[in-house]
Design an enzyme around this catalytic site. Structure first.
Site, short mmCIF file in Angstrom:
data_model
loop_
_atom_site.label_atom_id
_atom_site.label_comp_id
_atom_site.label_asym_id
_atom_site.label_seq_id
_atom_site.Cartn_x
_atom_site.Cartn_y
_atom_site.Cartn_z
N GLU A 191 1.61 -0.74 -5.12
CA GLU A 191 0.63 0.30 -5.45
C GLU A 191 1.40 1.62 -5.44
O GLU A 191 1.63 2.22 -4.41
CB GLU A 191 -0.51 0.37 -4.43
CG GLU A 191 -1.56 1.40 -4.81
CD GLU A 191 -2.22 2.09 -3.62
OE1 GLU A 191 -3.34 2.59 -3.79
OE2 GLU A 191 -1.62 2.14 -2.54
N ASP A 221 0.83 -1.19 0.00
CA ASP A 221 0.00 0.00 0.00
C ASP A 221 0.88 1.25 0.00
O ASP A 221 1.87 1.34 0.70
CB ASP A 221 -0.89 -0.02 1.25
CG ASP A 221 -1.88 1.13 1.28
OD1 ASP A 221 -2.68 1.25 0.34
OD2 ASP A 221 -1.83 1.92 2.25
#
Length: 574
Positions: free
Chosen positions: A292, A234
């Site tokens: 990401e 993330d």
């Protein structure tokens, strides 16, 4: 006028020397790792399946659906954060990285899931959240209590102004408002400010601190030792902050990923990931990372994929592109050229838990340009959605990306043709975006509605029969129209199209090399991957197909020998 998307010529320097490239193509070979051509299914666990009956998705529900995932034909699942969390941001505020959220189950159940998934031939990728913790994390609680070692693990700074009453810099939270919150000293007097690029409940870690570096490498080992096959990272572009934390100036927010911002994509992230890669390489079989990383260009993205860093990274341009063949071709060309230069694997995705589902993106008039703010859910509020058209276009787009070389990520429910739920009642919304962001952004809850599995009751099979708990987000009245149980028996359903496409992908494209465009125009993009041609028609008139056997078509209303509007087909030339 259609905007051309420039292709990149790269000059990328890595730790070992200089890596250069242009548009040379690298395809999976028989010795490629499993992720090079895998189909990965994203499990938003809170909304996937409820096994306990409390209205919240959990490990019991996920374990019961392993046969469904195996029948669908996916190679791996990626599970959104399942760690203990106050849920200020749907689990991306982690309080303990080595345990399971009690609403979801226990660590022992997680071990069972790993074993059962592996027995079914399905790898398991977890989400790791290294940019920030929850404000309930033991480290941050100790920092607030005055523990200097704990404070040094976060980014605390004195404020500006005579009394320190002004934020340390002008950065804004991605959710809206300042990226700084002021604390109180143990004696109750105003203290320093801490940085949070997201919600105030998510304080950013200081990755210059070696204790932070060591802690996360140990967290990786904890889960790898339990059998986890990899991690989705993330906010992979956000860990390293620039020295001095300079003002952003005229850059008004953190969400403009096509404009460099001092908070994002700093060089220090690459040293962090070199350390992580050493951890992953110590396991047999090797574990995998997918980043990401929202960065201004594919050239910047390729830097994360150097041989001693991460294995893959999400290529998000399909999330921002209209349903337009020329744009979609440009996305493929740009991504393949960039990743080939880095020696990596392309990664394709149409939807995820942060953006409007692509059925609904395609259900309205299409822009003539890329859409940067894919989370701006109010941009269509005056145009009704034609869901039938959106489903038709989505079927075609899905077949297009499933025919491409590389890794494909599917978001749960897209195999059912689910649209965005745009009318979630305000009182039911839980996304902090809705609570924090100015200008009335309704948030991301609409793509996170619990899945309709079929069965009786309001929960449409999300919870077991007789459950007393209501789904944690309300399912719309028409949700049963999309339920999986009914689609099972419908040969033309979206579910059965996905099953057929994944089966053919595995049969036709496994360990296949070779990719070339065979036809392109404003409305048509067609490529050959191995011995199969993939044709996409985004226009409004039928298109003649070359001779050959149609292996699979997204729609069944074309004349023989023609590809219908807003449809795709896979064929083998005669």
């Amino acid at each position: 006028m259609r905007r051309a998307i420039p292709l990149l010529h790269l000059d990328i320097t890595d730790a070992a020397g200089t890596l250069t490239g242009s548009q040379s193509q690298v395809d999976p070979t028989p010795t490629s790792p499993w992720w090079a051509d895998a189909v990965v299914y994203q499990v938003y666990i809170r909304s996937f399946a409820d096994g306990s009956g409390d209205g919240i998705g959990d490990l019991a529900g996920l374990r019961a659906r392993i046969p469904y995932l195996a029948e669908l034909g996916v190679d791996a699942i990626w599970i959104n954060p399942w760690y203990p969390s106050p849920q200020a941001d749907a689990g991306y505020d982690v309080a303990d990285y080595r345990d399971i959220e009690p609403d979801y189950g226990t660590l022992a159940e997680a071990d069972l899931l790993l074993a059962e998934a592996h027995d079914a031939g399905i790898k398991v990728i977890l989400d790791i959240v290294p940019n920030h913790t929850s404000d309930h994390h033991a480290w941050f609680q100790a920092a607030l209590a005055g523990d200097e070692a704990a404070r040094a693990r976060y980014i605390f700074r004195p404020g500006k102004g005579e009394a320190g009453e002004i934020e340390p810099n002008d950065w804004k939270s991605i959710f809206g408002g300042p990226a700084w919150t002021r604390t109180n000293n143990p004696d109750g007097t105003p203290g320093e400010w801490y940085l949070h690029l997201f919600a105030r409940e998510q304080p950013d870690l200081d990755w210059e601190n070696p204790e932070v570096v060591a802690e996360f490498q140990d967290i990786l080992r904890f889960w790898f030792d339990r059998g986890v096959d990899g991690f989705r990272i993330d906010v992979a572009h956000g860990l390293s902050k620039p020295e001095g934390l300079p003002d952003a100036g005229e850059i008004t927010g953190l969400t403009q990923h096509d404009v460099p911002h001092p908070a994002w994509d700093n060089e220090g992230v690459h040293e962090i990931y070199r350390g992580w890669r050493k951890v992953a390489d110590g396991y047999d079989p090797e574990r995998v990372f997918v980043a990401e990383a929202w960065v201004p260009s594919n050239e910047r993205l390729a830097r994360y994929l150097r041989p001693d860093e991460l294995h893959t990274a999400f290529q998000f341009d399909f999330l921002r592109a209209p349903f337009d063949a020329s744009y979609m071709k440009s996305v493929v060309d740009d991504a393949r050229a960039t990743v080939a230069a880095a020696g990596g694997t392309t990664t394709w995705v149409l939807s995820n838990h942060d953006v409007v589902r692509h059925v609904t993106r395609y259900a309205r008039s299409q822009p003539d340009h890329y859409v940067e703010s894919v989370w701006d859910r109010l941009r269509w509020h005056e145009e009704p959605a034609d869901i039938a058209l959106g489903v038709r276009r989505a079927r075609a787009a899905s077949m297009f990306i499933l025919g491409l070389p590389g890794t494909v990520y599917l978001y749960q429910g897209e195999e059912l043709g689910l649209p965005e739920v745009e009318d979630v009642p305000d009182e039911a919304r839980q996304d902090p975006v809705f609570r924090i962001r100015p200008a009335g952004d309704i948030g991301r809850d609409g793509c996170r509605i619990p899945l309709p599995w079929g069965g009786d009751g309001d929960a449409t099979g999300f919870s077991p029969a007789g459950a007393t708990g209501q789904p944690w987000l309300p399912q719309p009245a028409n949700w049963s129209e999309f339920n999986a149980a009914d689609q099972e028996s419908d040969p033309d359903s979206v579910l059965n199209l996905y099953r057929a496409a994944l089966r053919l992908r595995r049969d036709q494209f496994a360990d296949v090399t070779g990719f070339e465009w065979v036809h392109t125009s404003d409305d048509v993009a067609a490529f050959r991957h191995g011995d199969v041609e993939v044709w996409l028609n985004t226009g409004s008139t039928p298109v003649a197909l070359p001779g050959g056997e149609v292996l699979l078509a997204s729609a069944h209303d074309a004349q023989p020998g023609f590809l219908a509007p807003a449809s795709a087909a896979w064929l083998r030339r005669s």
